[in-house]
Design a protein around this motif. Structure first.
Motif, PDB file in Angstrom:
ATOM      1  N   LEU A  68       7.609   5.242  -4.504  1.00 18.80           N
ATOM      2  CA  LEU A  68       6.622   6.317  -3.903  1.00 18.80           C
ATOM      3  C   LEU A  68       6.952   7.494  -5.578  1.00 18.80           C
ATOM      4  O   LEU A  68       6.017   8.149  -6.236  1.00 18.80           O
TER       5      LEU A  68
ATOM      6  N   ALA B 125      11.754   2.271  -1.421  1.00 14.08           N
ATOM      7  CA  ALA B 125      10.186   3.010  -0.640  1.00 14.08           C
ATOM      8  C   ALA B 125       9.946   4.339  -1.709  1.00 14.08           C
ATOM      9  O   ALA B 125       8.934   4.644  -1.673  1.00 14.08           O
ATOM     10  N   ARG B 126      11.039   4.974  -2.025  1.00 13.39           N
ATOM     11  CA  ARG B 126      11.172   6.337  -2.342  1.00 13.39           C
ATOM     12  C   ARG B 126      11.148   6.140  -3.374  1.00 13.39           C
ATOM     13  O   ARG B 126      10.447   6.548  -3.463  1.00 13.39           O
TER      14      ARG B 126
ATOM     15  N   ASP C  11       0.677  -0.858  -0.541  1.00  9.31           N
ATOM     16  CA  ASP C  11      -0.080  -0.223   0.068  1.00  9.31           C
ATOM     17  C   ASP C  11       0.903   1.379   0.114  1.00  9.31           C
ATOM     18  O   ASP C  11       1.932   1.584   0.846  1.00  9.31           O
ATOM     19  N   PRO C  12       0.379   1.929  -1.068  1.00 12.28           N
ATOM     20  CA  PRO C  12       1.899   3.615  -1.115  1.00 12.28           C
ATOM     21  C   PRO C  12       0.653   4.230   0.331  1.00 12.28           C
ATOM     22  O   PRO C  12       2.197   4.889   0.165  1.00 12.28           O
ATOM     23  N   ASP C  13       0.322   4.572   0.902  1.00 14.53           N
ATOM     24  CA  ASP C  13      -0.024   4.987   2.011  1.00 14.53           C
ATOM     25  C   ASP C  13       1.360   4.416   2.858  1.00 14.53           C
ATOM     26  O   ASP C  13       1.546   5.120   4.103  1.00 14.53           O
TER      27      ASP C  13
ATOM     28  N   ASN D 124       5.343   6.274  -8.305  1.00 10.08           N
ATOM     29  CA  ASN D 124       3.696   6.414  -8.264  1.00 10.08           C
ATOM     30  C   ASN D 124       2.960   7.435  -8.058  1.00 10.08           C
ATOM     31  O   ASN D 124       1.891   7.764  -9.066  1.00 10.08           O
ATOM     32  N   ASP D 125       3.678   8.264  -7.736  1.00 12.54           N
ATOM     33  CA  ASP D 125       3.524  10.013  -7.841  1.00 12.54           C
ATOM     34  C   ASP D 125       3.693  10.432  -8.828  1.00 12.54           C
ATOM     35  O   ASP D 125       2.613  11.685  -9.260  1.00 12.54           O
TER      36      ASP D 125
ATOM     37  N   LEU E 261       3.593   2.813   2.380  1.00 11.87           N
ATOM     38  CA  LEU E 261       5.279   3.284   2.810  1.00 11.87           C
ATOM     39  C   LEU E 261       5.392   4.332   2.061  1.00 11.87           C
ATOM     40  O   LEU E 261       6.783   5.347   3.163  1.00 11.87           O
ATOM     41  N   ARG E 262       4.770   4.884   2.529  1.00 10.77           N
ATOM     42  CA  ARG E 262       4.763   6.809   2.741  1.00 10.77           C
ATOM     43  C   ARG E 262       5.106   7.332   4.317  1.00 10.77           C
ATOM     44  O   ARG E 262       5.712   8.259   4.445  1.00 10.77           O
TER      45      ARG E 262
END
Length: 302
Positions: free
Chosen positions: A79, A75-76, A8-10, A82-83, A12-13
């Protein structure tokens, strides 16, 4: 064998923010969640991966385990992708050209990441980058030759609304292999006469009656690093992301005076094309905020 579950990106963020802030409460503030909610997310992520990611219970903040360190960079990257995908579909369809001015040292600090992200979300926009001293950039801005510009605080900006991006201390910079800072008079490598950093460095030396001589003059802060690397002089500048072979002098080392804080300002040209200029300015603000946080500086855009 069943396929692996997606991350889930949330989660990871939140993990990245915890790693950056070393504090659950501050990480939660960045995403509008409570400390308890962030802690629960970290437990969920650790359960999902089957590894402990965070060292808890330390005296000052928290740290990452080896598994956490491994995850952080990946993770960076995830993300960022993803962004980028999300922004590409959400961003308005804009095109054209935006003319951006910046001193060369700020270009190295803020622009690579900002320009890359801007190009990913606005592929039809061409960015013209002009690297000049702040005084010349102000002249071009007033002449309508720039749409957006970064300049150092202290230059004439009357009539031009300025956005303060970051504020932090100037520092004395010397070579790691040589000791020009021990010489008397102190040999200096500075930018041209209209440089704010030069003006403040000389003012402080004069106030403390520290003997010096201007040994080298460069048209840019980056050019001032050449004699520093050769061990022929010291200079003043931003104390982070220093070139290999240079180091920041400790406060009071060799009785050198403490230098004042500086600010990086962003100004928009009158009649700059919209909305493309605003979009680029937002990316630069984001990059400046990250730089300020990593360096421990104050960020007005935080």
């Amino acid at each position: 064998m069943s396929p692996p579950l997606g991350l889930d990106p949330d989660l990871l963020r939140a993990f990245v923010y915890v790693a950056e802030e070393q504090n659950f409460t501050r990480a939660g503030a960045r995403v509008g969640r409570t400390q308890a909610a962030i802690s629960m997310q970290m437990r969920k992520l650790e359960t999902l991966l089957g590894k402990t990611l965070i060292n808890r219970g330390r005296g000052e903040g928290i740290g990452l385990t080896p598994h956490g360190q491994y995850l952080l960079d990946r993770a960076r990257e995830l993300l960022a992708l993803n962004d980028s995908i999300w922004s590409s579909f959400q961003a308005p369809d804009v095109s054209g050209t935006v003319r951006l001015g910046t001193p060369d040292d700020y270009a190295l600090q803020f622009l690579p990441d900002a320009l890359r992200r801007f190009a990913e979300t606005h592929p039809a926009v061409e960015v013209e980058v002009v690297c000049l001293p702040s005084t010349e950039l102000m002249e071009r801005l007033k002449a309508g030759q720039l749409d957006l510009s970064l300049i150092s605080e202290g230059h004439e900006t009357k009539g031009w609304p300025a956005r303060e991006l970051i504020r932090g201390p100037l520092g004395w910079i010397t070579a790691t292999r040589f000791s020009p800072h021990k010489l008397t008079p102190l040999p200096l490598a500075l930018a041209a006469h209209d440089c704010i950093w030069r003006r403040e460095a000389l003012r402080k030396l004069d106030e403390t009656r520290h003997p010096y001589r201007i040994a080298y003059i460069s048209g840019s802060a980056t050019g001032s690093m050449v004699p520093v690397l050769a061990g022929l002089a010291i200079t003043c500048g931003m104390p982070n992301r220093l070139p290999e072979g240079t180091r920041l002098l400790a406060p009071g080392e060799e009785n050198l005076p403490e230098l004042p804080d500086f600010a990086v300002l962003m100004l928009k040209g009158k009649g700059a094309p919209q909305p493309v200029t605003d979009r680029l300015a937002e990316h630069i603000e984001t990059a400046a905020k990250c730089e300020a946080r990593s360096a421990g500086w104050l960020s007005q855009s935080a």
